[in-house]
Design a protein around this motif. Structure first.
Motif, PDB file in Angstrom:
ATOM      1  N   ALA A  74       0.838  -1.197   0.000  1.00 43.56           N
ATOM      2  CA  ALA A  74       0.000   0.000   0.000  1.00 43.56           C
ATOM      3  C   ALA A  74       0.877   1.253   0.000  1.00 43.56           C
ATOM      4  N   LEU A  77       1.972   2.498  -3.442  1.00 45.22           N
ATOM      5  CA  LEU A  77       1.047   3.334  -4.213  1.00 45.22           C
ATOM      6  C   LEU A  77       1.353   4.813  -3.977  1.00 45.22           C
ATOM      7  N   SER A  97      -5.782  -0.922  -1.881  1.00 44.74           N
ATOM      8  CA  SER A  97      -5.916   0.534  -1.980  1.00 44.74           C
ATOM      9  C   SER A  97      -7.132   1.054  -1.231  1.00 44.74           C
ATOM     10  N   THR A  98      -7.923   0.142  -0.680  1.00 44.48           N
ATOM     11  CA  THR A  98      -9.069   0.526   0.157  1.00 44.48           C
ATOM     12  C   THR A  98      -9.027  -0.307   1.431  1.00 44.48           C
ATOM     13  N   LEU A 108      -3.029   4.319   3.909  1.00 41.10           N
ATOM     14  CA  LEU A 108      -3.874   4.625   2.761  1.00 41.10           C
ATOM     15  C   LEU A 108      -4.108   6.125   2.629  1.00 41.10           C
ATOM     16  N   TYR A 112      -6.232   8.621  -4.836  1.00 43.85           N
ATOM     17  CA  TYR A 112      -4.980   8.376  -5.548  1.00 43.85           C
ATOM     18  C   TYR A 112      -5.033   8.987  -6.933  1.00 43.85           C
ATOM     19  N   TRP A 114      -4.206   7.890 -10.049  1.00 40.87           N
ATOM     20  CA  TRP A 114      -3.881   6.636 -10.718  1.00 40.87           C
ATOM     21  C   TRP A 114      -3.002   6.822 -11.948  1.00 40.87           C
ATOM     22  N   GLN A 140      -9.020  -6.987  -3.916  1.00 44.04           N
ATOM     23  CA  GLN A 140      -8.152  -5.812  -3.807  1.00 44.04           C
ATOM     24  C   GLN A 140      -7.181  -5.775  -4.994  1.00 44.04           C
ATOM     25  N   LEU A 144      -6.824  -2.882  -8.083  1.00 43.07           N
ATOM     26  CA  LEU A 144      -5.572  -2.238  -8.494  1.00 43.07           C
ATOM     27  C   LEU A 144      -5.324  -2.457  -9.987  1.00 43.07           C
TER      28      LEU A 144
END
Length: 173
Positions: A74, A77, A97-98, A108, A112, A114, A140, A144
């Motif tokens: 995480a 990211l 990401s959640t 987190l 984001y 992306w 998850q 992503l």
């Protein structure tokens, strides 16, 4: 400068745990300069104050491979979103990401960028399990993959806490 790999441990973990040192040894054997830093603030310190410390502690370039496990995945990211270079590869093992479970997840971000994340890694690989006991599961990984593209590998390996992780070793050139 040569190939470099940075392996980021998960929440409440340490560099000497599970497959981290094993993978580091395998990559060193292939000529990588390997860092397995200890970042005790991973997923305990808010990402807004933690991320600048991590960015300052490491050097990133086009020959860098990033590997993150769980909270460390995480973290990747946020790292990728805020880098000013494009790294060779990012491998997110049990990434998310959640909110994956009922525990606080200060690693987190609320949102984001992306496209920025995607633009800062030439190759993205997501390794998730259908049986992840912490909720860092195949759904998850799919979320992503849907946002970032790359490669999604789904296994039945829990939270990936074995002493070796052959698949990750094979996925890194």
């Amino acid at each position: 400068m040569g190939r470099r790999a940075i392996i980021f441990h998960g929440t409440h973990a340490e560099p000497g745990w599970i497959w981290y040192p094993w993978l580091g040894d395998r990559l060193r054997g292939r000529g990588y300069d390997v860092e397995i830093p200890h970042h005790p603030g991973t997923n305990t310190e808010p990402i807004g104050t933690f991320l600048p410390k991590v960015l300052a502690a490491h050097t990133f370039d086009e020959d860098t491979v990033l590997v993150g496990h769980s909270g460390g995945a995480a973290l990747l990211l946020a790292l990728l979103e805020h880098l000013d270079v494009t790294v060779a590869q990012a491998v997110l093992v049990a990434g998310y990401s959640t909110q994956p479970n009922d525990n606080p997840e200060p690693v987190l971000q609320d949102a984001y960028d992306w496209p920025a994340i995607r633009s800062h890694a030439r190759e993205l690989v997501f390794l998730n399990s259908v049986t992840d006991e912490f909720g860092c599961d195949a759904e998850q990984g799919r979320a992503l993959f849907d946002r970032l593209g790359g490669t999604l590998v789904v296994r039945d390996d829990g939270h990936f806490v074995s002493e070796t992780l052959e698949l990750v070793d094979r996925l890194i050139p």
